[in-house]
Design an enzyme around this catalytic site. Structure first.
Site, PDB file in Angstrom:
ATOM      1  N   ASP A  38       0.958  -1.143  -0.201  1.00 46.88           N
ATOM      2  CA  ASP A  38       0.058  -0.146   0.109  1.00 46.88           C
ATOM      3  C   ASP A  38       1.024   1.235   0.074  1.00 46.88           C
ATOM      4  O   ASP A  38       1.650   1.605   0.964  1.00 46.88           O
ATOM      5  CB  ASP A  38      -0.830   0.044   1.500  1.00 46.88           C
ATOM      6  N   HIS A  78      -1.767  -2.276   6.278  1.00 51.12           N
ATOM      7  CA  HIS A  78      -0.946  -1.447   7.325  1.00 51.12           C
ATOM      8  C   HIS A  78      -0.456  -2.425   8.311  1.00 51.12           C
ATOM      9  O   HIS A  78      -0.200  -1.865   9.588  1.00 51.12           O
ATOM     10  CB  HIS A  78      -2.043  -0.514   7.920  1.00 51.12           C
ATOM     11  N   ASP A  94      -5.309   1.925  -5.590  1.00 51.57           N
ATOM     12  CA  ASP A  94      -4.919   1.638  -4.292  1.00 51.57           C
ATOM     13  C   ASP A  94      -5.388   0.400  -3.946  1.00 51.57           C
ATOM     14  O   ASP A  94      -6.268  -0.201  -4.657  1.00 51.57           O
ATOM     15  CB  ASP A  94      -5.513   2.761  -3.224  1.00 51.57           C
ATOM     16  N   GLU A 131      -0.855  11.019   0.518  1.00 48.40           N
ATOM     17  CA  GLU A 131      -2.120  10.244   0.677  1.00 48.40           C
ATOM     18  C   GLU A 131      -2.342   9.613   2.060  1.00 48.40           C
ATOM     19  O   GLU A 131      -3.685   9.642   2.772  1.00 48.40           O
ATOM     20  CB  GLU A 131      -2.273   9.088  -0.360  1.00 48.40           C
ATOM     21  N   GLU A 132      -1.295   9.228   2.756  1.00 49.41           N
ATOM     22  CA  GLU A 132      -1.657   8.407   4.089  1.00 49.41           C
ATOM     23  C   GLU A 132      -2.060   9.535   5.171  1.00 49.41           C
ATOM     24  O   GLU A 132      -2.446   9.090   6.181  1.00 49.41           O
ATOM     25  CB  GLU A 132      -0.337   7.797   4.225  1.00 49.41           C
TER      26      GLU A 132
END
Length: 347
Positions: A190, A324, A244, A224-225
């Site tokens: 990711d 994550h 994504d 983005e995060e």
């Protein structure tokens, strides 16, 4: 025209990306890598003031639909030095959303502002069951975690003499493994798996000498995060596809071999017509796919809509397990993500 995506090139690009640290806000090195890779393919990359990259492929003028935007993010989860502790260890603050359990015992790099890099390990403040009676029960939260430096330091002053201070970025060891059966396990799939898919698509577009009827803008975002990666996009974009990772688990149907098409996430539903077109094209081309709802997820397309862009938006990407955390996908999902995007462009 069959979009023959080069899987070897795509995998090689992915491994280069995974080997380049890029926590949100510290993406200078990886953006330089992308610009160099784009140049090898014959594309020029422009940069926005906040560091996002853009590759534009002009349309042949036959379409009046406006530009198609396709985005993926290079930034990853990471951390930042919050303070240097009296014992010489580092207290850190997360960059991006993850649980402390997912980074406990992980190796990391501390990137100082002077350009020096040091190794370390994430531990709880009571890391040994042979010493602390509550080592197993200690809650894994920020105040109970620290980074043990792989330097001979025993005090705050000794650590500071290394040039380490609050505000230095910390990146996690990706621990990338590519298996013979096509599985890829690593941190930061990711969204580096999606970035690799876009470069697989760009390589095919160049090799096939494909001329789109509308302008295509590839955007590579760096924030983005933390929620604002592609919040601002060029005004000629009318359709925007965020590429994504697809989440796996609970009642979701996506697997690590599928292209995940998201119909709705925490920001709301994606465009009905675009989502439907992606589904029909996946069916037609026999591309393994799944349609899912992500209630705890948002994308760069969400950011663009929240930023006021007057666009239609869709979301897709390779299925990634344990997002994550210690993530895993399959090369088929990465390559087929590029293939589905190619078919969408051709149609």
């Amino acid at each position: 025209m069959n979009p023959d995506i080069n899987s070897s090139y795509t995998l090689d690009t992915l491994q280069k990306l995974l080997g380049t640290p890029s926590p949100t806000g510290f993406c200078m090195q990886i953006m330089k890598l992308l610009a160099q890779e784009a140049e090898k393919l014959g594309y020029a990359m422009e940069f926005t003031p906040k560091g996002n990259g853009m590759i534009t492929i002009p349309g042949d003028g036959q379409s009046n639909k406006g530009a198609l935007g396709i985005t993926a993010h290079v930034d990853t989860l990471g951390a930042m030095v919050r303070s240097v502790k009296s014992n010489g260890a580092l207290r850190f603050t997360p960059v991006g959303g993850y649980s402390m359990h997912s980074v406990e015992n992980e190796y990391c790099l501390i990137h100082t502002r002077s350009g020096r890099t040091y190794e370390g390990t994430v531990l709880s403040t009571k890391p040994s069951v042979h010493v602390y009676t509550d080592a197993r029960d200690l809650k894994r939260e920020e105040e109970n975690m620290e980074i043990r430096l792989d330097e001979w330091v025993t005090s705050k002053e000794e650590t500071e003499q290394l040039g380490i201070s609050a505000g230095d970025f910390i990146s996690w060891d990706p621990r990338t493994r590519v298996l013979d059966n096509g599985l890829i396990k690593s941190r930061h799939l990711d969204d580096k798996a999606s970035v690799a898919a876009l470069f697989g698509l760009l390589e095919w577009l160049k090799r096939a000498n494909f001329k789109p009827d509308r302008t295509i803008r590839f955007l590579f975002s760096t924030y983005e995060e933390v929620g604002h990666g592609s919040a601002s996009i060029p005004g000629d974009i009318t359709e925007f596809i965020a590429v994504d990772m697809g989440a796996i688990g609970d009642d979701l149907t996506t697997t690590e071999k599928d292209v995940s098409i998201c119909a709705k996430d925490s920001s709301g539903p994606y465009d009905y017509e675009m989502t439907g077109r992606l589904i029909e094209l996946a069916k037609r081309e026999h591309i393994p796919y799944a349609v899912d709802i992500y209630p705890r997820y948002s994308s760069d397309a969400s950011a663009a809509l929240s930023g006021g862009s007057n666009i239609r938006a869709a979301l897709l990407g390779p299925g990634v397990h344990a997002s994550h955390s210690m993530e895993r996908t399959h090369l088929d999902a990465v390559v087929n993500t590029a293939k589905l995007l190619a078919v969408y462009i051709m149609n």
